[in-house]
Design a protein around this motif. Structure first.
Motif, PDB file in Angstrom:
ATOM      1  N   ASP A  96       0.851  -1.273  -0.029  1.00  0.00           N
ATOM      2  CA  ASP A  96       0.013  -0.145   0.016  1.00  0.00           C
ATOM      3  C   ASP A  96       0.983   1.272  -0.059  1.00  0.00           C
ATOM      4  OD1 ASP A  96      -2.901   1.077   1.498  1.00  0.00           O
ATOM      5  OD2 ASP A  96      -1.209   2.329   1.595  1.00  0.00           O
ATOM      6  N   PRO A  97       0.601   2.087  -0.960  1.00  0.00           N
ATOM      7  CA  PRO A  97       1.615   3.341  -0.945  1.00  0.00           C
ATOM      8  C   PRO A  97       1.618   4.199   0.197  1.00  0.00           C
ATOM      9  CG  PRO A  97       0.057   3.235  -3.113  1.00  0.00           C
ATOM     10  CD  PRO A  97      -0.411   2.329  -1.942  1.00  0.00           C
ATOM     11  N   GLY A 123       4.258   1.418  -7.593  1.00  0.00           N
ATOM     12  CA  GLY A 123       3.341   2.317  -7.126  1.00  0.00           C
ATOM     13  C   GLY A 123       3.771   2.522  -5.707  1.00  0.00           C
ATOM     14  N   TRP A 193      -2.484  -6.635 -19.021  1.00  0.00           N
ATOM     15  CA  TRP A 193      -1.467  -5.945 -18.051  1.00  0.00           C
ATOM     16  C   TRP A 193      -2.630  -5.738 -16.840  1.00  0.00           C
ATOM     17  CZ3 TRP A 193      -3.434  -0.658 -17.615  1.00  0.00           C
ATOM     18  CH2 TRP A 193      -4.027  -0.238 -18.803  1.00  0.00           C
ATOM     19  N   ASN A 195      -3.586  -3.456 -13.817  1.00  0.00           N
ATOM     20  CA  ASN A 195      -3.973  -2.095 -14.070  1.00  0.00           C
ATOM     21  C   ASN A 195      -3.742  -1.178 -12.949  1.00  0.00           C
ATOM     22  OD1 ASN A 195      -5.854  -2.631 -12.355  1.00  0.00           O
ATOM     23  ND2 ASN A 195      -7.758  -1.974 -13.831  1.00  0.00           N
ATOM     24  N   THR A 196      -2.400  -1.319 -12.221  1.00  0.00           N
ATOM     25  CA  THR A 196      -1.784  -0.294 -11.277  1.00  0.00           C
ATOM     26  C   THR A 196      -0.427   0.188 -12.203  1.00  0.00           C
ATOM     27  OG1 THR A 196      -0.348  -1.781 -10.352  1.00  0.00           O
ATOM     28  CG2 THR A 196      -2.402  -1.525  -9.134  1.00  0.00           C
ATOM     29  N   GLU A 197      -0.002   1.101 -11.460  1.00  0.00           N
ATOM     30  CA  GLU A 197       1.202   2.042 -12.019  1.00  0.00           C
ATOM     31  C   GLU A 197       2.284   1.132 -12.781  1.00  0.00           C
ATOM     32  OE1 GLU A 197       2.752   4.759 -11.922  1.00  0.00           O
ATOM     33  OE2 GLU A 197       4.780   3.837 -12.375  1.00  0.00           O
ATOM     34  N   ALA A 200       0.479  -0.573 -16.214  1.00  0.00           N
ATOM     35  CA  ALA A 200       0.266   0.424 -17.234  1.00  0.00           C
ATOM     36  C   ALA A 200       1.326   0.864 -17.820  1.00  0.00           C
ATOM     37  CB  ALA A 200      -0.614   1.688 -16.246  1.00  0.00           C
ATOM     38  N   ASN A 201       2.430   0.991 -17.025  1.00  0.00           N
ATOM     39  CA  ASN A 201       3.597   1.545 -17.578  1.00  0.00           C
ATOM     40  C   ASN A 201       4.216   0.511 -18.871  1.00  0.00           C
ATOM     41  OD1 ASN A 201       4.352   4.223 -17.292  1.00  0.00           O
ATOM     42  ND2 ASN A 201       4.312   3.684 -15.027  1.00  0.00           N
ATOM     43  N   ALA A 224      -7.873  -6.006 -12.987  1.00  0.00           N
ATOM     44  CA  ALA A 224      -7.268  -5.858 -11.566  1.00  0.00           C
ATOM     45  C   ALA A 224      -6.560  -6.940 -10.910  1.00  0.00           C
ATOM     46  CB  ALA A 224      -8.408  -5.579 -10.351  1.00  0.00           C
ATOM     47  N   TYR A 225      -5.388  -6.800 -10.317  1.00  0.00           N
ATOM     48  CA  TYR A 225      -4.412  -7.976  -9.957  1.00  0.00           C
ATOM     49  C   TYR A 225      -4.989  -8.623  -8.816  1.00  0.00           C
ATOM     50  CZ  TYR A 225      -2.113  -5.519  -5.859  1.00  0.00           C
ATOM     51  OH  TYR A 225      -1.836  -4.980  -4.429  1.00  0.00           O
ATOM     52  N   ARG A 226      -5.915  -8.160  -7.986  1.00  0.00           N
ATOM     53  CA  ARG A 226      -6.612  -8.785  -7.014  1.00  0.00           C
ATOM     54  C   ARG A 226      -7.744  -9.783  -7.497  1.00  0.00           C
ATOM     55  NH1 ARG A 226      -5.889  -4.227  -3.913  1.00  0.00           N
ATOM     56  NH2 ARG A 226      -4.192  -4.393  -2.330  1.00  0.00           N
TER      57      ARG A 226
END
Lengths: 421, 333
Positions: A96-97, A123, A193, A195-197, A200-201, A224-226
């Protein structure tokens, strides 16, 4: 008056608990502390734990005496600092960021670390490195690859691993190479992919390079990776009928997609995976179903053929953890050496001096277990200008280096033989 | 009865004083971080309390408002260089409007259906932002590091400034809610909570009041989004629209006790330090034991005190009152 009693008791109790938990034990200063933040709980916990082993082994080698032809192996601790030892303090980001930022700050201000490594998820590294930038402590990253991280022009942030732009280019180069060798056409590419940071990159870098190399993108599928069910994503891929699928995933989603590919009998000619596929729990969960996936990496045991040190270090790893070193552990393994090298050259544990030394880093290819040609940071972006990636293929339950061809240990298997193999 | 009220007042005054002064002596950044999170979630809990506690609409999608607010100010700042404080106000207004619009269909639902709809809302917003190129899609927006100071809403050397900004927000919302409790608005809210149909039969326009509640709650939550964006200088859909945020907000409010002002503050002041400290203390073992302790603690309170922490407080109040009365009776004999 009675009411005051319970309240004061409650207050005292709370204060005691806070003090007991929050106070840190001051340690004698003969050791130099560096911080390492990893997702040790949550959806990518197994990967975090795996990365942690790489760091631990690296620190063992730096601190102890080993008969290896490797930096800091033969000496105890850092020679220029009178044999000072490195101590790693781990922090849990929970993936978690906000927590990543808080843990990095805690390690710096409470534990007094002079440099930070790790992160794994791009992220999380964004905010964690922001914390170290604010507090002016060097952050050396060897395990997250989002290009955006080094585009920020941070002064205290350094990255050893090649970023996604370079790695995406490498993936398409491999497809081109295989196309040429096999004399077939692999023009239809799908990207899948998380779809977090990071994902997406990767996708962005892929799209950019795809035009350059003349590929056609037939599907561009985020998820979503979860996620707990990915049937619709796989059906979307299937209907696009790609020759090659490139998948940017973490571990639980890599497992889920592999199982869904099989269940829906989706078999393109090439399946290319990333990060999550390298996790030890991936192969142990999917077993034979992982066969013949291509996986992006910056390490492979097969490198031993060209670099004997890889086998020697793997032997040490095996003694300690009872399994072969995974590519993720190997990624994390390099950061402590880069930091130790800088501290040693700086001759002090002062963060500013370490930063200055990092800028002058010039490690040789032989000082690494990765396929990089060395470590030297770009003076502007602080990306490693000598970084390079590899492609592995899972064959008989092993990750074998198959690309670039001059580093290949075994020939690749192409096309993907399908699920009834 | 009167002296109980007086002690309560004294205690509250002490609490306020402690919350203002004690942090000044806390130099440890990590403890400062915990304080910031406590006030942030106390405000979020209060915002939830307006719809959840007073109107009785259980929302598990506050992250939708939170995320929208964080993106409003961040986008304005990154794209147009708008000062974050203006962004902060804009975030409040736009999220309130957004809450109102979403409320139009959603407030027609009752009970658990409302809760489910809000869960969906949170997820939908996340997916929307993940695919919206203009605001950076899944990559999110980085807020450039600027000069620290109140004007820029950025502080690097200490986190206390964030804490005090949060504390002021909390103070304002407490004053607002105290006022609301005694006003017609508050009574209407409670009437709707107790029995919607009766309230409506008595002439309360239930849809209008539900929309007012959801707009106020969303606006405050959106401003908190800006607050966290300025705090971490980074917004990303996975981060700002995270379902965990929605759950934590509802958990804090329910855990503390809903339908009164003190509950969410208590909930936040107790739950968040436990969560953060157990992580710092045991998180690096990677065994997840910190989560287990946190979870066990919540389960214990829920089992033994379903009314939340305020239930515990009330019990003790009732008991001491009884004791005081008994003592008086004894003295009279």
């Amino acid at each position: 008056m009675l009411r005051k009693n319970w309240l004061s008791r409650l207050l005292v109790a709370t204060a005691l608990v806070v003090l007991a938990l929050g106070s840190t034990i001051a340690l004698a200063a003969e050791t130099i502390k560096i911080g390492a933040v990893y997702p040790l709980t949550g959806a990518v916990a197994t990967t975090g734990a795996d990365c942690r082993t790489g760091v631990e082994l690296a620190v063992d080698i730096i601190n102890g005496v080993y008969d290896l032809d490797f930096p800091f192996a033969k000496s105890e601790g850092l020679p220029n600092l009178g044999g000072a030892k490195i101590e790693v303090v781990f922090g849990d980001t929970r993936g978690d960021p906000t927590q990543g930022m808080a843990e990095t700050e805690r390690l710096i201000t409470e534990e007094g670390v002079v440099a930070v490594i790790g992160g794994y998820q791009s992220g999380v590294v964004k905010t964690a490195s922001m914390a170290s930038e604010r507090l002016q402590i060097p952050y050396v990253l060897s395990d997250a690859t989002s290009p955006a991280l080094t585009e920020r022009g941070f002064e205290w942030f350094f990255r050893v691993i090649p970023h996604d732009g370079i790695q995406a280019k490498n993936a398409l180069e491999m497809v081109k190479d295989i196309e040429a060798k096999e004399g077939t056409k692999l023009s239809r590419i799908a990207i899948l992919w998380e779809n977090t940071e990071w994902g997406a990159n990767v996708a962005k870098a892929m799209r950019d390079w795809m035009d350059e190399y003349g590929f056609t993108m037939v599907a561009d599928v985020p998820y979503a990776y979860r996620a707990t069910d990915v049937t619709s994503e796989v059906l979307k891929l299937k209907s696009a009928n790609p020759d090659v699928v490139i998948h940017a995933s973490y571990v639980s989603d890599a497992i889920l997609f592999t199982q869904t590919f099989k269940a829906l009998d989706f078999s393109p000619k090439m399946l290319i995976g990333m990060a999550g596929y390298l996790d030890p729990s991936y192969l142990s969960t999917v077993g034979k179903d992982g066969e013949y996936f291509f996986v992006r990496a910056v390490y492979g045991l097969d490198l031993a053929a060209r670099k004997p040190i890889v086998a020697e270090i793997n032997e040490l790893y095996k003694q300690k953890y009872g399994r072969d070193m995974s590519p993720n552990a190997a990624r994390s393994f390099s950061a402590p050496f880069v930091v130790a090298d800088a501290i040693n050259r700086a001759g002090s544990a002062d963060p500013a001096a370490i930063r200055k030394a990092l800028l002058e880093t010039n490690m040789a290819a032989d000082d690494l277990i990765s396929p990089y040609e060395g470590v030297r940071f770009d003076p502007e972006t602080h990306d490693n200008v000598l970084g390079k990636s590899l492609y592995l293929q899972i064959q008989d339950g092993q990750f074998r280096v198959v690309w670039p061809f001059d580093l290949a240990a075994v020939p690749y298997v192409f096309p993907f033989p399908g699920w009834k193999k | 009865m009167k002296d109980v009220d007086r002690t309560t007042k004294i205690l509250l005054a002490c609490g306020v004083l402690a919350a203002t002064i004690i942090p000044l002596f806390i130099k440890a950044r990590f403890l400062q971080h915990i304080l910031v999170m406590v006030v942030l979630y106390a405000v979020l809990g209060e915002a939830w309390n307006i719809i959840g506690g007073y109107v009785g609409l259980v929302s598990i999608g506050q992250a939708a408002f939170f995320g929208v607010g964080s993106y409003v100010s961040s986008y304005l700042f990154v794209e147009y260089g708008v000062n974050p404080w203006i962004g902060f106000i804009a975030a409040g207004l736009i999220t309130a409007l957004f809450g109102f619009l979403v409320g139009l269909p959603v407030t027609r639902l009752r009970g658990r259906y409302f809760a489910i709809a809000t869960i969906a809302l949170g997820q939908v917003m996340k997916v929307l932002f993940e695919n919206w190129e203009r605001v950076g899609a899944a990559t999110g927006l980085m807020l450039p590091l600027g000069k620290e100071g109140l004007v820029n809403f950025q502080f690097h050397t200490s986190k206390l400034q964030y804490y005090y900004i949060g504390l002021v927000m909390l103070g304002i919302i407490i004053l607002f809610m105290r006022h609301m409790e005694k006003s017609r608005l508050g009574y209407y809210f409670k009437a709707i909570r107790e029995n919607e149909d009766v309230a409506s039969a008595m002439g309360i326009n239930r849809t209008a009041y539900k929309l007012i509640a959801i707009a106020i709650s969303a606006g405050i939550t959106g401003m908190c989004g800006t607050f966290l964006a300025q705090y971490s200088l980074y917004v990303e859909p996975e981060y700002m629209f995270n379902h965990n945020i929605s759950v934590t907000i509802a958990l804090i409010a329910v855990f503390g006790g809903t339908g009164n002002i003190l509950g969410p503050i208590l909930g936040s002041a107790i739950l968040l330090p436990i969560s953060e400290l157990t992580r710092a203390w045991m998180g690096s073992t990677g065994t997840g034991i910190d989560m287990m302790i946190y979870g066990a603690f919540i389960v214990l309170i829920c089992v033994y005190q379903p009314e939340g922490l305020m239930g515990v407080v009330r019990n003790i109040q009732a008991r001491t009152k009884a004791q005081v009365q008994q003592a008086r009776r004894g003295a009279n004999v």
